[in-house]
Design an enzyme around this catalytic site. Structure first.
Site, PDB file in Angstrom:
ATOM      1  N   SER A   8      45.207  44.422  32.113  1.00 27.93           N
ATOM      2  CA  SER A   8      45.072  42.973  32.027  1.00 27.93           C
ATOM      3  C   SER A   8      44.940  42.530  30.578  1.00 27.93           C
ATOM      4  O   SER A   8      44.008  42.930  29.868  1.00 27.93           O
ATOM      5  CB  SER A   8      43.844  42.506  32.803  1.00 27.93           C
ATOM      6  OG  SER A   8      43.608  41.139  32.504  1.00 27.93           O
ATOM      7  N   HIS A  32      49.425  42.717  33.422  1.00 26.62           N
ATOM      8  CA  HIS A  32      48.786  41.686  34.242  1.00 26.62           C
ATOM      9  C   HIS A  32      48.376  40.534  33.312  1.00 26.62           C
ATOM     10  O   HIS A  32      47.689  40.738  32.321  1.00 26.62           O
ATOM     11  CB  HIS A  32      47.562  42.293  34.919  1.00 26.62           C
ATOM     12  CG  HIS A  32      46.849  41.391  35.864  1.00 26.62           C
ATOM     13  ND1 HIS A  32      47.247  41.209  37.172  1.00 26.62           N
ATOM     14  CD2 HIS A  32      45.744  40.622  35.705  1.00 26.62           C
ATOM     15  CE1 HIS A  32      46.415  40.373  37.773  1.00 26.62           C
ATOM     16  NE2 HIS A  32      45.490  39.988  36.893  1.00 26.62           N
ATOM     17  N   ASP A  34      46.557  36.864  33.149  1.00 29.56           N
ATOM     18  CA  ASP A  34      45.656  35.960  33.864  1.00 29.56           C
ATOM     19  C   ASP A  34      45.807  34.531  33.354  1.00 29.56           C
ATOM     20  O   ASP A  34      45.447  34.236  32.222  1.00 29.56           O
ATOM     21  CB  ASP A  34      44.211  36.429  33.690  1.00 29.56           C
ATOM     22  CG  ASP A  34      43.940  37.719  34.445  1.00 29.56           C
ATOM     23  OD1 ASP A  34      44.160  37.730  35.671  1.00 29.56           O
ATOM     24  OD2 ASP A  34      43.536  38.709  33.809  1.00 29.56           O
ATOM     25  N   MET A  36      44.521  30.863  33.697  1.00 24.89           N
ATOM     26  CA  MET A  36      43.337  30.138  34.194  1.00 24.89           C
ATOM     27  C   MET A  36      43.361  28.718  33.640  1.00 24.89           C
ATOM     28  O   MET A  36      43.691  28.514  32.472  1.00 24.89           O
ATOM     29  CB  MET A  36      42.052  30.821  33.721  1.00 24.89           C
ATOM     30  CG  MET A  36      41.967  32.294  34.080  1.00 24.89           C
ATOM     31  SD  MET A  36      40.346  32.955  33.609  1.00 24.89           S
ATOM     32  CE  MET A  36      40.581  34.699  33.956  1.00 24.89           C
ATOM     33  N   HIS A  65      48.957  36.322  37.378  1.00 24.42           N
ATOM     34  CA  HIS A  65      47.902  36.000  38.342  1.00 24.42           C
ATOM     35  C   HIS A  65      47.446  34.573  38.046  1.00 24.42           C
ATOM     36  O   HIS A  65      46.781  34.325  37.041  1.00 24.42           O
ATOM     37  CB  HIS A  65      46.770  37.019  38.153  1.00 24.42           C
ATOM     38  CG  HIS A  65      45.564  36.785  38.987  1.00 24.42           C
ATOM     39  ND1 HIS A  65      44.357  37.415  38.763  1.00 24.42           N
ATOM     40  CD2 HIS A  65      45.359  35.993  40.083  1.00 24.42           C
ATOM     41  CE1 HIS A  65      43.468  37.025  39.649  1.00 24.42           C
ATOM     42  NE2 HIS A  65      44.043  36.151  40.464  1.00 24.42           N
ATOM     43  N   MET A  67      45.219  31.674  38.435  1.00 20.34           N
ATOM     44  CA  MET A  67      43.907  31.178  38.878  1.00 20.34           C
ATOM     45  C   MET A  67      43.834  29.708  38.493  1.00 20.34           C
ATOM     46  O   MET A  67      43.125  29.312  37.561  1.00 20.34           O
ATOM     47  CB  MET A  67      42.786  32.000  38.214  1.00 20.34           C
ATOM     48  CG  MET A  67      42.615  33.375  38.855  1.00 20.34           C
ATOM     49  SD  MET A  67      41.778  34.533  37.763  1.00 20.34           S
ATOM     50  CE  MET A  67      43.155  34.986  36.727  1.00 20.34           C
ATOM     51  N   MET A 136      40.391  40.247  44.948  1.00 18.67           N
ATOM     52  CA  MET A 136      39.488  40.170  43.803  1.00 18.67           C
ATOM     53  C   MET A 136      38.235  40.989  44.112  1.00 18.67           C
ATOM     54  O   MET A 136      37.633  40.824  45.184  1.00 18.67           O
ATOM     55  CB  MET A 136      39.077  38.730  43.517  1.00 18.67           C
ATOM     56  CG  MET A 136      40.191  37.816  43.020  1.00 18.67           C
ATOM     57  SD  MET A 136      41.022  38.381  41.525  1.00 18.67           S
ATOM     58  CE  MET A 136      39.667  38.553  40.369  1.00 18.67           C
ATOM     59  N   PHE A 142      36.427  35.729  34.502  1.00 19.13           N
ATOM     60  CA  PHE A 142      36.099  36.456  33.272  1.00 19.13           C
ATOM     61  C   PHE A 142      36.286  37.947  33.466  1.00 19.13           C
ATOM     62  O   PHE A 142      36.052  38.470  34.563  1.00 19.13           O
ATOM     63  CB  PHE A 142      34.647  36.180  32.858  1.00 19.13           C
ATOM     64  CG  PHE A 142      34.386  34.719  32.597  1.00 19.13           C
ATOM     65  CD1 PHE A 142      34.668  34.163  31.362  1.00 19.13           C
ATOM     66  CD2 PHE A 142      33.897  33.902  33.618  1.00 19.13           C
ATOM     67  CE1 PHE A 142      34.459  32.803  31.133  1.00 19.13           C
ATOM     68  CE2 PHE A 142      33.685  32.548  33.402  1.00 19.13           C
ATOM     69  CZ  PHE A 142      33.967  31.995  32.155  1.00 19.13           C
ATOM     70  N   GLY A 143      36.670  38.620  32.373  1.00 19.24           N
ATOM     71  CA  GLY A 143      36.740  40.073  32.386  1.00 19.24           C
ATOM     72  C   GLY A 143      35.354  40.657  32.153  1.00 19.24           C
ATOM     73  O   GLY A 143      34.389  39.941  31.863  1.00 19.24           O
ATOM     74  N   ASP A 174      41.538  43.785  41.589  1.00 21.73           N
ATOM     75  CA  ASP A 174      41.391  43.194  40.254  1.00 21.73           C
ATOM     76  C   ASP A 174      39.924  42.822  40.027  1.00 21.73           C
ATOM     77  O   ASP A 174      39.377  41.999  40.762  1.00 21.73           O
ATOM     78  CB  ASP A 174      42.297  41.952  40.174  1.00 21.73           C
ATOM     79  CG  ASP A 174      42.268  41.279  38.806  1.00 21.73           C
ATOM     80  OD1 ASP A 174      41.699  41.845  37.865  1.00 21.73           O
ATOM     81  OD2 ASP A 174      42.850  40.176  38.703  1.00 21.73           O
ATOM     82  N   GLY A 175      39.329  43.426  39.006  1.00 20.40           N
ATOM     83  CA  GLY A 175      37.965  43.076  38.613  1.00 20.40           C
ATOM     84  C   GLY A 175      37.027  44.261  38.636  1.00 20.40           C
ATOM     85  O   GLY A 175      36.772  44.830  39.699  1.00 20.40           O
ATOM     86  N   GLY A 176      36.553  44.664  37.454  1.00 22.75           N
ATOM     87  CA  GLY A 176      35.607  45.768  37.379  1.00 22.75           C
ATOM     88  C   GLY A 176      36.205  47.112  37.752  1.00 22.75           C
ATOM     89  O   GLY A 176      35.475  48.042  38.095  1.00 22.75           O
ATOM     90  N   GLY A 196      41.211  45.532  32.846  1.00 25.06           N
ATOM     91  CA  GLY A 196      41.174  44.860  31.546  1.00 25.06           C
ATOM     92  C   GLY A 196      40.312  45.626  30.569  1.00 25.06           C
ATOM     93  O   GLY A 196      40.815  46.367  29.714  1.00 25.06           O
ATOM     94  N   SER A 197      38.997  45.469  30.715  1.00 21.06           N
ATOM     95  CA  SER A 197      38.108  46.111  29.736  1.00 21.06           C
ATOM     96  C   SER A 197      38.197  47.633  29.763  1.00 21.06           C
ATOM     97  O   SER A 197      38.038  48.274  28.724  1.00 21.06           O
ATOM     98  CB  SER A 197      36.667  45.629  29.921  1.00 21.06           C
ATOM     99  OG  SER A 197      36.387  45.330  31.246  1.00 21.06           O
TER     100      SER A 197
HETATM  101  C1  DX5 Z   1      39.463  37.979  36.077  1.00 20.87           C
HETATM  102  C2  DX5 Z   1      40.859  38.497  35.982  1.00 20.87           C
HETATM  103  C3  DX5 Z   1      40.990  39.959  35.766  1.00 20.87           C
HETATM  104  C4  DX5 Z   1      40.281  40.482  34.550  1.00 20.87           C
HETATM  105  C5  DX5 Z   1      39.717  41.811  34.920  1.00 20.87           C
HETATM  106  O1  DX5 Z   1      39.424  36.779  36.793  1.00 20.87           O
HETATM  107  O2  DX5 Z   1      41.609  38.180  37.135  1.00 20.87           O
HETATM  108  O3  DX5 Z   1      42.352  40.321  35.724  1.00 20.87           O
HETATM  109  O4  DX5 Z   1      41.091  40.660  33.433  1.00 20.87           O
HETATM  110  O5  DX5 Z   1      38.975  42.287  33.847  1.00 20.87           O
HETATM  111  P1  DX5 Z   1      38.102  43.599  33.996  1.00 20.87           P
HETATM  112  O6  DX5 Z   1      39.034  44.713  34.293  1.00 20.87           O
HETATM  113  O7  DX5 Z   1      37.462  43.714  32.642  1.00 20.87           O
HETATM  114  O8  DX5 Z   1      37.112  43.341  35.095  1.00 20.87           O
HETATM  115 ZN    ZN Z   2      43.689  38.979  37.200  1.00 23.18          ZN
END
Ligand code: DX5
Ligand code: ZN
Length: 221
Positions: A8, A32, A34, A36, A65, A67, A136, A142-143, A174-176, A196-197
């Site tokens: 991401s 990916h 995002d 927003m 994606h 949002m 999700m 947020f990442g 997606d997420g964590g 992402g992170s």
């Molecule tokens: C958050 C995004 C994710 C985000 C995930 O709303 O949809 O794609 O980048 O970040 P991590 O992998 O750090 O949770």
């Molecule tokens: Zn995403």
């Protein structure tokens, strides 16, 4: 369906997007992105002009994606801007069937996303209209948030729905998602992993992608 990894760009350096896209080009399957709008989620990122620019420079296909509110109005434009996959949120769409069809008609894969509290079962009749479900595993926006294990049973149920439907539908989480959590997601039935992170927070993003892929593959045997 083999494991796919989609780093991401939300965790990348927004002033160096092309470089950070390049850093994972040899290791990952998708990028990916995002989008927003500051309304559907309490964060504001990028929109169509940046997707168009990324499309020119990135070697990997773009997985957008959305949002955003009013995805019915905007989603087809993301496909036309070059995104190979466009995902809208079930909570935001007012005419999801029409919009998913328009995404496909514009040449992209059509994705449908669900927040952690949104059940997938009421959407089972739409499976013929989608190429991917996105579950999700955090509240979007947020990442760097902590993975929510309470979504794992929903991953299992979504996989069962897909299997019963019979089509080739990808199941994205997606997420964590990181070294500690990707195995559980894969074991529950996910086959496409956004990180992402875990990727851009690593010293070597390409090596991080490879490690994630190996863990997911090992978990599915
Ligand atoms: C958050 C995004 C994710 C985000 C995930 O709303 O949809 O794609 O980048 O970040 P991590 O992998 O750090 O949770
Ligand atoms: Zn995403």
């Amino acid at each position: 369906m083999s494991v796919q990894i989609a780093p991401s760009l939300l965790a990348a350096d927004f002033a160096r997007l092309a470089d950070d896209a390049d850093a994972v080009a040899s290791a990952a399957d998708w990028l990916h992105v995002d989008v927003m709008d500051g309304h559907f989620v309490p964060n504001l990122t990028i929109g169509l002009p940046v997707i168009e620019a990324l499309h020119k420079h990135a070697r990997l296909p773009l997985d957008c994606h959305l949002m955003i509110e009013f995805p019915d109005r905007w989603a087809p434009s993301y496909a036309e801007a070059g995104a190979r996959s466009v995902t809208i949120h079930a909570e935001a769409a007012s005419a999801p069937i029409r919009t998913l069809r328009q995404i496909r008609a514009a040449g992209a894969r059509a994705g449908l996303a669900f927040n952690p509290a949104t059940p997938v079962e009421p959407w089972a009749d739409l499976l013929a209209e989608v190429d991917m479900l996105l579950l999700m595993t955090i509240e979007p926006g947020f990442g760097g948030q902590e993975f929510m294990p309470l979504v794992l049973p929903k991953i299992r149920r979504a996989r069962e729905l897909i299997t019963a439907h019979g089509g080739e539908i990808w199941l994205q989480v997606d997420g964590g998602v990181g070294d500690d959590t990707i195995g559980r997601c894969a074991e529950a039935g996910a086959d496409m992993f956004v990180a992402g992170s875990a990727v851009y927070g690593a010293a070597d993003p390409a090596a991080a992608v490879k490690a994630l892929r190996d863990l997911a593959t090992a978990a599915t045997g």
